[in-house]
Design an enzyme around this catalytic site. Structure first.
Site, PDB file in Angstrom:
ATOM      1  N   HIS A 249     -20.014 149.149  69.578  1.00 17.91           N
ATOM      2  CA  HIS A 249     -18.617 148.832  69.880  1.00 17.91           C
ATOM      3  C   HIS A 249     -17.951 150.129  70.309  1.00 17.91           C
ATOM      4  O   HIS A 249     -18.155 151.171  69.693  1.00 17.91           O
ATOM      5  CB  HIS A 249     -17.947 148.261  68.633  1.00 17.91           C
ATOM      6  CG  HIS A 249     -16.627 147.608  68.890  1.00 17.91           C
ATOM      7  ND1 HIS A 249     -15.515 148.321  69.257  1.00 17.91           N
ATOM      8  CD2 HIS A 249     -16.249 146.306  68.841  1.00 17.91           C
ATOM      9  CE1 HIS A 249     -14.497 147.477  69.414  1.00 17.91           C
ATOM     10  NE2 HIS A 249     -14.922 146.248  69.171  1.00 17.91           N
ATOM     11  N   ARG A 269      -6.865 146.912  72.598  1.00 20.18           N
ATOM     12  CA  ARG A 269      -6.886 147.007  74.067  1.00 20.18           C
ATOM     13  C   ARG A 269      -6.417 145.693  74.695  1.00 20.18           C
ATOM     14  O   ARG A 269      -5.708 145.687  75.687  1.00 20.18           O
ATOM     15  CB  ARG A 269      -8.296 147.376  74.549  1.00 20.18           C
ATOM     16  CG  ARG A 269      -8.581 148.863  74.367  1.00 20.18           C
ATOM     17  CD  ARG A 269     -10.043 149.194  74.624  1.00 20.18           C
ATOM     18  NE  ARG A 269     -10.895 148.715  73.557  1.00 20.18           N
ATOM     19  CZ  ARG A 269     -12.027 148.045  73.717  1.00 20.18           C
ATOM     20  NH1 ARG A 269     -12.464 147.767  74.927  1.00 20.18           N
ATOM     21  NH2 ARG A 269     -12.727 147.649  72.676  1.00 20.18           N
TER      22      ARG A 269
END
Ligand code: FAD
Length: 632
Positions: A249, A269
């Site tokens: 990740h 994000r």
């Protein structure tokens, strides 16, 4: 000989995350006497930690979304290595599984007009993740557990016992599957508190044990993710597919050291957070690969406009699939443009108002304030890649989830094929609901078709019990290996030599070291008895970690290309001839065997969902000829 408590069930579900619970609900609804085993506390699994949401093409926020778009995104994200049938079933059935959760009592965040709200995530064309703030997994587990309790209450009314049809064994670790000939017949384990040995006889066993992250040094995974289900399947004669693909990740915490690796959700994000390097540059624009250029904005103005107008702008490159973002961060840090503590900056404070950040990302706000004394409403976070998810897992039939071993099923993260070379965020929570249900349903059908129940012999269970006890000693012999030291060595090897960027020479070195570790695992000893003995627990887990690590390293060495969660510095770029190949691991003896297996080919109606120009980026000419025939 140690005493072994015997239990008999129809279906044994190993794992109490989302996949295990959903499977157990289904087999209980089919009238089967079901046991759920959980290594940790009931309710404590990775599913509960999931933050961002569950991907399902419900079309609540953008009505253009549907299963075909979700299928396409999933295949693209997996770089066309996914088992097409699993991706198809997943895209078609995920909405139903989410709506069904509402009937179990789930309370998702809502849109203004009262529908289940859906948020943006990397690789998903439309807002698609059903969510509850950044605590979606908690709601999912709460709801599934509530459903289980309500079924137990029904059973109490009908038969006088809450546990007549559904029994939970928490803090119980399964160490071996038991066979009768070549069929599964149950599983052997121990209670973690008092060390009691337990034998579960069951003609159908569902593995739902989650991932393997604890074999890596920097990981978002918690202590129990030692690849147990993967190793149990291998030792029982099953096979693992796609093991070279491990998802790093892009955003884990990099500081303080005690929490390095803890996840920073992609929702940061998705909700507007941007990545910057030490020069303050929004660097993701420099890393958009050719295959994604049509869908991602190449300038800040367009990327920013996208948050308000998704019809007329391309997506920000911070929302590229995870493998792309993780590699880009790695490159920035390597080039000396990283943050002071070895990551990059992730900033949401300049993008959203403080009250909005606290509303949308409450756990992240709390996590950074408590653990790093960073207020994300005022300052950027420092983040870097962390080992997060394994795409590889037990090879299963896509419709029934049955493995190569009769009676053995697998669902959720422990199974392989669905995500190909890279999983899109949010696709795990929906995967475990879709395939958890299918595993429970088909385990029950398997049982209905059985003529005779398999049996576990006393001799077999005594052998397994003796092997588990052999680790325990009153005094450490001189040549004894310490489980904690060995685990640290293994994690370092996997981090340094089988990590985010791989090279043939380093993978060969890793395999030599893993071979040595495999021999030394046999000498791991733990002082004391079976009660309250974490050293003993880890000693037993280590056998699984080493064998699963061997699978990852062997497959990573064999696949001489870069694709999704497998990046070879010495073989950059995708090679279309490798797209047709799955690597499959088995355990015929002490060493893992690896074979190349052709990927099932996508039927024409699914192929026709893509543009030829897109497929040409992934496929061989021979495959493109099939496409041409399909659409002509
Ligand atoms: P898990 O939920 O991992 O459960 C595994 C179970 O197996 C546990 O009960 C464990 O105790 C048990 N077990 C393991 N070994 C044994 C054994 N030997 N004997 C008995 N029991 C055993 N995915 C998304 O789609 N969206 C997200 O927003 C998201 N956020 C995430 C955030 C974090 C911090 C993490 C770590 C993961 C996230 N993921 C997300 C991934 C997702 O949560 C997992 O992939 C998914 O929950 C796995 O579910 P599962 O049911 O397969 O296994």
């Amino acid at each position: 000989m140690s005493e072994i408590q015997r239990h008999s069930f129809d279906v044994l579900v190993i794992g109490a995350g989302g996949a295990g619970l959903r499977a157990a609900i289904e087999s209980r609804l089919a009238g089967k006497k079901t046991a759920i085993i959980s290594k940790s506390l009931f309710g404590k699994a990775h599913t509960v930690m999931a933050e961002g949401g569950a991907a399902a093409a419900m079309g609540n926020v953008n009505s253009k979304d549907n299963w075909k778009v979700h299928f396409r995104d999933t295949m693209r994200g997996g770089k066309f290595l996914n088992h097409f049938r699993m991706a198809e079933l997943h895209a078609k059935e995920a909405p139903q599984r989410i709506w069904e959760l509402e009937t179990y009592g789930a309370l998702f965040d809502r849109t203004k007009d009262g529908k289940i709200s859906q948020r943006n995530f990397g690789g998903h064309e439309y807002p698609r993740l059903a969510h509850v703030g950044d605590r979606t997994g908690l709601e999912l587990i709460r709801t599934l557990q509530q459903k289980i309790v309500s079924l137990q209450q029904d059973d109490k009314k009908n038969s006088g016992s809450y546990e007549a049809k559904l029994q939970v064994f928490a803090e119980t670790t399964i160490t071996e599957l038991m066979l009768d000939g070549d069929r599964v017949a149950g599983a052997f384990g121990y209670r973690r508190d008092n060390g009691e040995f337990l034998l579960f006889e069951a003609p159908a066993v569902i593995l739902a044990t989650g991932g393997v992250g604890k074999s890596f040094k920097v990981t978002s995974n918690s202590w129990e993710y030692t690849g147990d289900g993967h190793a149990l399947a291998l030792r029982a004669g099953g096979s693992l597919v796609n093991m070279e693909f491990v998802q790093f990740h892009p955003t884990g915490m990099v500081w303080p050291p005690s929490v390095k690796g803890i996840l920073v959700t992609e929702s940061v994000r998705g909700d507007g957070g941007v990545l910057r390097n030490s020069d303050g540059k929004r660097f993701m624009f420099d890393y958009i690969p050719d295959v994604f250029k049509a869908q991602y904005a190449d300038n800040e103005a367009e990327a920013d406009r996208w948050y308000d107008d998704q019809e007329n702008n391309r997506r920000p490159p911070e929302l590229l699939p995870r493998d792309e973002v993780a590699r880009s961060i790695n490159s920035e840090v390597k080039a000396g443009r990283g943050s002071p503590r070895g990551g990059v900056f992730l900033d949401v404070s300049t993008r959203l108002k403080p009250e909005e950040i606290i509303k949308r990302l409450p756990s992240m706000h709390h996590q950074f304030k408590e653990l790093a004394d960073v207020d994300i409403t005022k300052e950027p976070m420092e983040v870097g890649p962390t080992c997060h998810y394994v795409m590889g897992g037990v090879e299963v039939d896509p419709d029934t989830q049955q493995s190569k071993v009769a009676g053995l099923f697998a669902a959720g993260e422990v199974s392989g094929g669905m995500h190909g070379s890279n999983r899109l965020g949010g696709n795990s929570l929906s995967d475990l609901l879709v395939f958890g249900k299918r595993a429970g349903e088909h385990a029950s059908k398997y049982l209905d078709a059985l003529d005779e129940r398999p049996r576990v012999s006393d001799a077999d269970s005594a052998t397994v019990a003796a092997a588990a006890e052999a680790v325990l000693v009153a005094e450490l012999p001189d040549d004894a290996e310490d489980p904690y030291a060995l685990q640290a060595e293994l994690q370092q090897v996997m981090n340094d030599l089988v990590g985010i960027i791989r090279r043939a020479g380093e993978l060969e070195e890793a395999l030599v070291k893993l071979d040595d570790l495999k021999k030394r695992v046999k000498n791991v000893k733990a002082i004391g008895g079976r009660a309250y003995n974490p050293g003993w627990h880890l000693a037993l887990d280590l056998r699984n970690m080493v064998i699963v690590s061997e699978c990852i390293a062997k497959a990573a060495l064999e696949r001489s290309e870069s694709r999704g969660g497998h990046t070879r510095e010495d073989a950059p770029g995708m090679d279309p001839s490798w797209r047709k190949v799955n690597l499959v691991c088995t355990l015929p003896g002490p060493d893992v065997a690896l074979k190349r297996q052709p990927l099932p080919s996508m039927p024409e109606e699914l192929l026709a969902l893509f543009e030829r120009s897109e497929l040409a980026k992934y496929m061989t000419n021979e495959e493109l000829e099939r496409y041409d025939a399909a659409v002509s």
